[in-house]
Design a protein around this motif. Structure first.
Motif, PDB file in Angstrom:
ATOM      1  N   MET A 188       0.771  -1.294   0.008  1.00 51.49           N
ATOM      2  CA  MET A 188       0.183   0.012   0.001  1.00 51.49           C
ATOM      3  C   MET A 188       0.984   1.183  -0.047  1.00 51.49           C
ATOM      4  N   LEU A 189       1.847   1.355   0.775  1.00 46.83           N
ATOM      5  CA  LEU A 189       2.694   2.355   1.001  1.00 46.83           C
ATOM      6  C   LEU A 189       3.447   2.716  -0.302  1.00 46.83           C
ATOM      7  N   LEU A 190       4.153   1.698  -0.755  1.00 47.60           N
ATOM      8  CA  LEU A 190       5.182   1.846  -2.200  1.00 47.60           C
ATOM      9  C   LEU A 190       4.725   2.794  -3.104  1.00 47.60           C
ATOM     10  N   PRO A 191       3.398   2.622  -3.509  1.00 47.20           N
ATOM     11  CA  PRO A 191       2.879   3.257  -4.811  1.00 47.20           C
ATOM     12  C   PRO A 191       2.874   4.702  -4.352  1.00 47.20           C
ATOM     13  N   GLU A 228       5.803   7.925  -5.967  1.00 45.47           N
ATOM     14  CA  GLU A 228       5.288   9.251  -6.636  1.00 45.47           C
ATOM     15  C   GLU A 228       5.704  10.534  -5.755  1.00 45.47           C
ATOM     16  N   PHE A 229       5.715  10.221  -4.766  1.00 47.07           N
ATOM     17  CA  PHE A 229       6.012  11.403  -3.433  1.00 47.07           C
ATOM     18  C   PHE A 229       7.556  11.824  -3.874  1.00 47.07           C
ATOM     19  N   ILE A 230       8.420  10.861  -3.804  1.00 44.17           N
ATOM     20  CA  ILE A 230       9.833  10.936  -4.014  1.00 44.17           C
ATOM     21  C   ILE A 230      10.224  11.760  -5.275  1.00 44.17           C
ATOM     22  N   HIS A 231       9.465  11.057  -6.384  1.00 47.14           N
ATOM     23  CA  HIS A 231       9.472  11.797  -7.624  1.00 47.14           C
ATOM     24  C   HIS A 231       9.235  13.167  -7.692  1.00 47.14           C
ATOM     25  N   ARG A 232       8.356  13.545  -6.843  1.00 43.33           N
ATOM     26  CA  ARG A 232       7.873  15.173  -6.969  1.00 43.33           C
ATOM     27  C   ARG A 232       8.820  15.764  -5.634  1.00 43.33           C
ATOM     28  N   ASN A 233       9.220  15.200  -4.663  1.00 45.52           N
ATOM     29  CA  ASN A 233      10.033  15.782  -3.798  1.00 45.52           C
ATOM     30  C   ASN A 233      11.167  15.204  -3.609  1.00 45.52           C
ATOM     31  N   PRO A 234      12.202  15.260  -4.477  1.00 45.52           N
ATOM     32  CA  PRO A 234      13.673  14.497  -4.422  1.00 45.52           C
ATOM     33  C   PRO A 234      14.301  14.883  -3.041  1.00 45.52           C
ATOM     34  N   HIS A 235      14.204  15.732  -2.503  1.00 48.76           N
ATOM     35  CA  HIS A 235      15.029  16.487  -1.573  1.00 48.76           C
ATOM     36  C   HIS A 235      14.440  16.210  -0.279  1.00 48.76           C
ATOM     37  N   PRO A 240      -2.821   6.226  -6.368  1.00 45.79           N
ATOM     38  CA  PRO A 240      -1.903   5.458  -6.949  1.00 45.79           C
ATOM     39  C   PRO A 240      -2.918   4.872  -8.141  1.00 45.79           C
ATOM     40  N   GLU A 241      -2.340   4.677  -9.314  1.00 40.39           N
ATOM     41  CA  GLU A 241      -3.144   4.014 -10.596  1.00 40.39           C
ATOM     42  C   GLU A 241      -3.232   2.699 -10.134  1.00 40.39           C
ATOM     43  N   ASP A 242      -2.330   2.037  -9.582  1.00 39.54           N
ATOM     44  CA  ASP A 242      -2.535   0.381  -9.648  1.00 39.54           C
ATOM     45  C   ASP A 242      -3.028   0.317  -8.018  1.00 39.54           C
ATOM     46  N   PHE A 243      -3.306   1.105  -7.332  1.00 43.43           N
ATOM     47  CA  PHE A 243      -3.757   0.922  -5.868  1.00 43.43           C
ATOM     48  C   PHE A 243      -5.162   0.365  -5.934  1.00 43.43           C
ATOM     49  N   PHE A 246       3.675  15.921   2.631  1.00 50.04           N
ATOM     50  CA  PHE A 246       3.192  14.685   2.362  1.00 50.04           C
ATOM     51  C   PHE A 246       1.792  14.508   2.517  1.00 50.04           C
ATOM     52  N   ILE A 247       1.068  15.433   3.523  1.00 50.93           N
ATOM     53  CA  ILE A 247      -0.126  15.382   3.901  1.00 50.93           C
ATOM     54  C   ILE A 247      -0.986  15.779   2.473  1.00 50.93           C
ATOM     55  N   LYS A 248      -0.528  17.165   2.164  1.00 52.40           N
ATOM     56  CA  LYS A 248      -1.133  17.461   0.821  1.00 52.40           C
ATOM     57  C   LYS A 248      -1.064  16.632  -0.258  1.00 52.40           C
ATOM     58  N   PHE A 249      -0.003  15.747  -0.403  1.00 50.89           N
ATOM     59  CA  PHE A 249       0.215  14.884  -1.498  1.00 50.89           C
ATOM     60  C   PHE A 249      -0.903  13.581  -1.162  1.00 50.89           C
ATOM     61  N   TYR A 250      -0.725  13.021  -0.126  1.00 52.42           N
ATOM     62  CA  TYR A 250      -1.815  11.762  -0.154  1.00 52.42           C
ATOM     63  C   TYR A 250      -3.313  12.326  -0.175  1.00 52.42           C
TER      64      TYR A 250
END
Length: 301
Positions: free
Chosen positions: A107-110, A114-121, A298-301, A289-293
């Motif tokens: 559940m978390l990995l998807p 995407e979160f890391i892709h958008r927030n790499p730092h 996730p597409e495959d969720f 992170f809260i705003k993100f989720y």
């Protein structure tokens, strides 16, 4: 430090300008105020920092010694400010997440991908343990947020619902065939099987134990297993009947590798979602992170 920072900043500006009048313009304060500040600094340090010349003021030997250190200090402060500005602009931060190994994988990995892709730092650290342990870590402010099965009481936690999960019992066709050969009825499969369950202390295990007790299902033989993947693997080789999350074994159910055991009274679905402490001052990373989720599925969720 016996003097305040503003006195050293005035000293530093005068030394760079070489002229009190010029320094006064840069600092937007009067010349008498600068002279008074320098005099106070000299009195406190018990030495002369400047000597007057026809062109303005020049550092004494003592003043030069102090200037070298003050200069390094202000350069370090400027560097710190610049790094802080860059960090804010880039969104640099850290986020600590608590989650069970099962929910992490399925559940978390998807979300994280995407979160890391958008927030790499933003650097992510994961604490993998049961929901009960995750709630304790949240309560002790040792993690920022947890992905959990919703507990009976949320206490001081905010909970954001993601999905329902459904627990079922599964086994192989061969295992069911062997039970049937021994005269075991469909309604008595759980009582006469080797039940494979998650370790005690896990919130899922308590949920299933409560279900068995409420429905007066007395288990004769059981095996405690540490994680969901092993439960599924043991079920596939016919060790017994495993209690698993239905969505995780959808492929095995579809191709017939595993068979769902029919239950007279189905196990109630459970809510799963993100939780964080209400009383905590939310870090910028957690707010991100809260705003993100709240806006991402996730597409495959």
């Amino acid at each position: 430090m016996n003097q305040n920072l503003s006195s050293y900043w005035i000293f530093y500006t005068v030394a760079n300008a070489g002229n009190i009048s010029k320094a006064a313009k840069e600092l937007y304060i009067s010349q008498p105020a600068i002279s008074k500040s320098i005099q106070k600094l000299e009195d406190g340090l018990e030495c002369k920092l400047f000597s007057r010349s026809s062109r303005g003021v020049v550092l004494t030997d003592e003043g030069r010694l102090l200037y070298d250190h003050v200069s390094e200090a202000f350069e370090a402060l400027n560097e710190g400010e610049e790094k802080l500005k860059r960090s804010i602009e880039l969104g640099v931060g850290q986020l600590k997440i608590g989650v069970s190994s099962t929910l992490c994988k399925y559940m978390l990995l998807p979300y994280l991908k995407e979160f890391i892709h958008r927030n790499p730092h933003i650097s992510i650290s994961i604490e993998c343990q049961s929901t009960n342990e995750t709630l304790k870590l949240l309560d002790d402010d040792k993690i920022d947020i947890g992905l959990i099965g919703k507990p009976a009481s949320l206490k001081t936690f905010n909970f954001y619902y993601l999905d329902n999960i459904e627990d079922i019992f599964v086994t192989t066709k061969d295992y069911l065939r062997n039970l049937s050969a021994r005269g075991v009825k469909k309604s008595e499969i759980l009582q006469n099987s080797t039940l494979m369950l998650l370790d005690k202390g896990n919130m899922t295990r308590k949920y299933i134990d409560d279900y068995l007790q409420e429905n007066q299902i007395h288990v004769k033989d059981s095996i405690d297993i540490s994680n969901m993947d092993l439960l599924i693997d043991f079920a596939k080789i016919g060790v017994g009947v495993a209690c698993v999350i239905k969505s995780i074994v959808s492929k095995e159910l579809a191709d017939g590798t595993l068979i769902e055991i029919p239950l007279g009274i189905p196990i109630h679905k459970r809510e799963v979602g993100f939780a964080y402490k209400e009383s905590s001052k939310l870090s910028t990373s957690l707010q991100t992170f809260i705003k993100f989720y709240e806006s991402y599925t996730p597409e495959d969720f």
